[in-house]
Scaffold this active site. Sequence first.
Site, PDB file in Angstrom:
ATOM      1  N   TYR A 108     -21.168   2.730  48.509  1.00 36.25           N
ATOM      2  CA  TYR A 108     -22.338   2.398  49.316  1.00 36.25           C
ATOM      3  C   TYR A 108     -22.873   0.988  49.026  1.00 36.25           C
ATOM      4  CZ  TYR A 108     -22.631   7.101  51.265  1.00 36.25           C
ATOM      5  OH  TYR A 108     -22.378   8.249  51.969  1.00 36.25           O
ATOM      6  N   ASN A 140     -26.697  14.753  55.960  1.00 34.22           N
ATOM      7  CA  ASN A 140     -26.098  14.796  57.303  1.00 34.22           C
ATOM      8  C   ASN A 140     -24.610  15.183  57.273  1.00 34.22           C
ATOM      9  OD1 ASN A 140     -25.195  12.392  56.268  1.00 34.22           O
ATOM     10  ND2 ASN A 140     -25.767  11.135  58.014  1.00 34.22           N
ATOM     11  N   HIS A 145     -19.595  11.857  56.038  1.00 35.57           N
ATOM     12  CA  HIS A 145     -19.562  10.390  56.067  1.00 35.57           C
ATOM     13  C   HIS A 145     -18.210   9.982  56.625  1.00 35.57           C
ATOM     14  CE1 HIS A 145     -19.507   6.189  54.755  1.00 35.57           C
ATOM     15  NE2 HIS A 145     -18.267   6.434  54.340  1.00 35.57           N
TER      16      HIS A 145
HETATM   17  P1  CMP Z   1     -23.237   7.578  55.885  1.00 36.68           P
HETATM   18  O1  CMP Z   1     -22.378   7.696  57.073  1.00 36.68           O
HETATM   19  O2  CMP Z   1     -22.851   8.254  54.644  1.00 36.68           O
HETATM   20  O3  CMP Z   1     -23.415   6.020  55.556  1.00 36.68           O
HETATM   21  C1  CMP Z   1     -24.589   5.435  55.167  1.00 36.68           C
HETATM   22  C2  CMP Z   1     -25.683   6.419  55.031  1.00 36.68           C
HETATM   23  O4  CMP Z   1     -26.957   5.858  54.932  1.00 36.68           O
HETATM   24  C3  CMP Z   1     -25.758   7.273  56.273  1.00 36.68           C
HETATM   25  O5  CMP Z   1     -24.663   8.135  56.283  1.00 36.68           O
HETATM   26  C4  CMP Z   1     -27.115   7.922  56.124  1.00 36.68           C
HETATM   27  O6  CMP Z   1     -27.031   9.144  55.398  1.00 36.68           O
HETATM   28  C5  CMP Z   1     -27.859   6.871  55.313  1.00 36.68           C
HETATM   29  N1  CMP Z   1     -28.900   6.243  56.116  1.00 36.68           N
HETATM   30  C6  CMP Z   1     -28.711   5.353  57.095  1.00 36.68           C
HETATM   31  N2  CMP Z   1     -29.915   4.984  57.608  1.00 36.68           N
HETATM   32  C7  CMP Z   1     -30.851   5.672  56.916  1.00 36.68           C
HETATM   33  C8  CMP Z   1     -32.265   5.751  56.974  1.00 36.68           C
HETATM   34  N3  CMP Z   1     -32.967   5.016  57.870  1.00 36.68           N
HETATM   35  N4  CMP Z   1     -32.898   6.574  56.136  1.00 36.68           N
HETATM   36  C9  CMP Z   1     -32.205   7.319  55.239  1.00 36.68           C
HETATM   37  N5  CMP Z   1     -30.849   7.294  55.137  1.00 36.68           N
HETATM   38  C10 CMP Z   1     -30.189   6.477  55.974  1.00 36.68           C
END
Ligand code: CMP
Length: 154
Positions: free
Chosen positions: A51, A114, A117
């Site tokens: 990340y 969510n 990824h």
């Molecule tokens: P992911 O696809 O794992 O890649 C980056 C992650 O950042 C994304 O899923 C979300 O879970 C997280 N993310 C992106 N935008 C936000 C936000 N505004 N608030 C909290 N989490 C976020």
Amino acid sequence: MEQERTLVLIKPDGVQRGLIGEIIDRFERKGLKLVGLKLLQLPRERADELYAPHQGKFFYDYMIQFMTSTPIVAIALQGRDAIELVRLVNGATRPTESEPGSIRGDFSIDITHNVVHASDSPENAQRELDILFDSSELVEYQRLDEAILYSPEL
Ligand code: CMP
């Protein structure tokens, strides 16, 4: 035929909610080929590497804490346009934008918890696969249905 490889993670909430089989099933049914698969607890250093593009954002610390909290599943998938297709199967990041029928649209209501990824570009796919898999852990093989999944190229 040009094929891509991409990384999918089933996040801690997906594993805890017993969704591993359901999620893998969706990618298999789509026609994407599993070329790597493992269950692991993500070490803090690897989460930071994964990340890195989000370092400094307000949600970063909690996201890292969450992603390292309990086991995840790492999946390497291969197919034509795999990177874009996997993102469609996963659905949009924002819960209010993920369409029913997508994994997030069907199973999540939160932007951090969510479920899945996926890599968002060829460069990130290579970078993220290298973080989660040793090259010896990725396999090459033909799936029996590939002859009917793809039309012959002219
Ligand atoms: P992911 O696809 O794992 O890649 C980056 C992650 O950042 C994304 O899923 C979300 O879970 C997280 N993310 C992106 N935008 C936000 C936000 N505004 N608030 C909290 N989490 C976020």
